[in-house]
Design an enzyme around this catalytic site. Structure first.
Site, short mmCIF file in Angstrom:
data_model
loop_
_atom_site.label_atom_id
_atom_site.label_comp_id
_atom_site.label_asym_id
_atom_site.label_seq_id
_atom_site.Cartn_x
_atom_site.Cartn_y
_atom_site.Cartn_z
N GLU A 47 0.95 -1.31 -0.08
CA GLU A 47 -0.01 -0.14 0.16
C GLU A 47 0.92 1.36 -0.07
O GLU A 47 0.54 2.24 -0.72
CB GLU A 47 -0.95 0.10 1.16
CG GLU A 47 -1.74 1.22 1.48
CD GLU A 47 -2.02 1.40 2.85
OE1 GLU A 47 -2.37 2.55 3.38
OE2 GLU A 47 -2.28 0.51 3.38
N ASP A 51 0.55 3.99 -3.06
CA ASP A 51 0.12 5.32 -2.85
C ASP A 51 1.18 6.09 -3.84
O ASP A 51 0.48 7.23 -4.45
CB ASP A 51 0.24 5.43 -1.33
CG ASP A 51 -0.16 7.16 -1.10
OD1 ASP A 51 -1.27 7.50 -1.02
OD2 ASP A 51 0.90 7.83 -0.77
N ASP A 120 -7.11 0.91 0.86
CA ASP A 120 -5.58 0.54 0.97
C ASP A 120 -5.53 -0.64 0.12
O ASP A 120 -4.18 -0.82 -0.29
CB ASP A 120 -5.62 0.02 2.57
CG ASP A 120 -5.98 1.10 3.50
OD1 ASP A 120 -5.54 2.37 3.09
OD2 ASP A 120 -5.88 1.05 4.68
N GLU A 123 -4.67 0.37 -3.43
CA GLU A 123 -3.21 0.98 -3.64
C GLU A 123 -2.26 -0.15 -3.46
O GLU A 123 -1.09 -0.30 -4.26
CB GLU A 123 -2.84 2.15 -2.31
CG GLU A 123 -3.81 3.41 -2.55
CD GLU A 123 -3.45 4.37 -1.55
OE1 GLU A 123 -3.70 5.55 -1.63
OE2 GLU A 123 -3.06 4.03 -0.38
#
EC number: 3.1.26.3
Length: 235
Positions: A47, A51, A120, A123
């Site tokens: 994650e 991101d 989450d 990502e």
């Protein structure tokens, strides 16, 4: 590693086939099933990477799509597309919740449809694609899955915090100050309460799954109370 049928279905929706299916499984594994194992067995590190991948891919796409836009407009468009709600919307579009690997208690509490968990995981998927196939492949996934959201937001409204700051300045008031006054819930699904204060005005509060969302909710609450909330777009 044998590739389960459900992985094939998800890969079809992503438009990407993993060379290492274990990366996909890890991206789908929530921290609630860690069971004492170190973090490399769940999706939190992926994650973190995803991101950054998402941010760069969206920033690059917006820069090309809107060559005459100001930095402020690009930033608003960017924030709308990378925020948790947008990621969760993409996750729901591809049915990601059905593929998540959750603890029994998290699944029973509705974890497959929780915005934070879905965001989450979306990502984490991008992080897994990046590690497995590189940035070009990850960017391709972002363009496919986020294209509809980008087209649905031709004109991006100013977010509530920016709108509140602009309103306060226009009224000759001090700039808003934000404080997190409460945090509840487990570490993997927290709930924050934020308070915004402008000198000379009563404070307002808002809640959300992150500090940023709670602050936006507080700003929106104050704007609504002051009779200007109707002019603010979705936060």
């Amino acid at each position: 590693m044998l590739r389960p049928r459900k992985f094939k279905e998800l890969e079809t929706k992503l438009g990407y086939r993993f060379k290492d299916p274990a990366l996909l499984e890890r991206a789908l594994t929530h921290a609630s099933v860690r069971g004492g194992k170190v973090a490399r067995f769940d999706n939190e590190r992926l994650e973190f990477i995803g991101d950054r991948v998402l941010g760069l891919a969206i920033a690059e796409a917006l820069n090309g799509q809107y060559p005459d836009a100001s930095e402020g407009e690009l930033a608003r468009r960017y924030n709308r597309l990378v925020r948790g709600e947008a990621c969760a919307k993409v996750a729901r579009t591809i049915g990601l919740g059905d593929h998540l690997i959750l603890s029994e208690s998290e699944a029973d509490s509705g974890g497959r449809n929780k915005t934070t968990i879905l965001a989450d995981a979306a990502e984490a998927l991008l992080g897994a694609v990046f590690i497995d196939g590189g940035f070009e492949k990850a960017r391709g996934v972002v363009h496919r899955l986020w294209r509809e959201q980008s087209e649905l937001v031709p004109e991006v409204a100013v977010d509530a915090k920016s709108a509140l700051q602009e309103w306060a300045q226009g009224q000759g008031l001090a700039l808003p100050r934000y404080t997190v006054v409460a945090r509840n819930g487990p570490d993997h699904a927290p709930r924050f309460t934020a308070e915004v204060l402008i000198a000379g005005k009563a404070p307002a509060q808002g809640e959300g799954a992150s500090k940023r969302i709670a602050e936006q909710a507080a700003a929106s609450a104050l704007l609504t109370r002051e009779g200007v909330g109707a002019h603010i777009g979705d936060v």
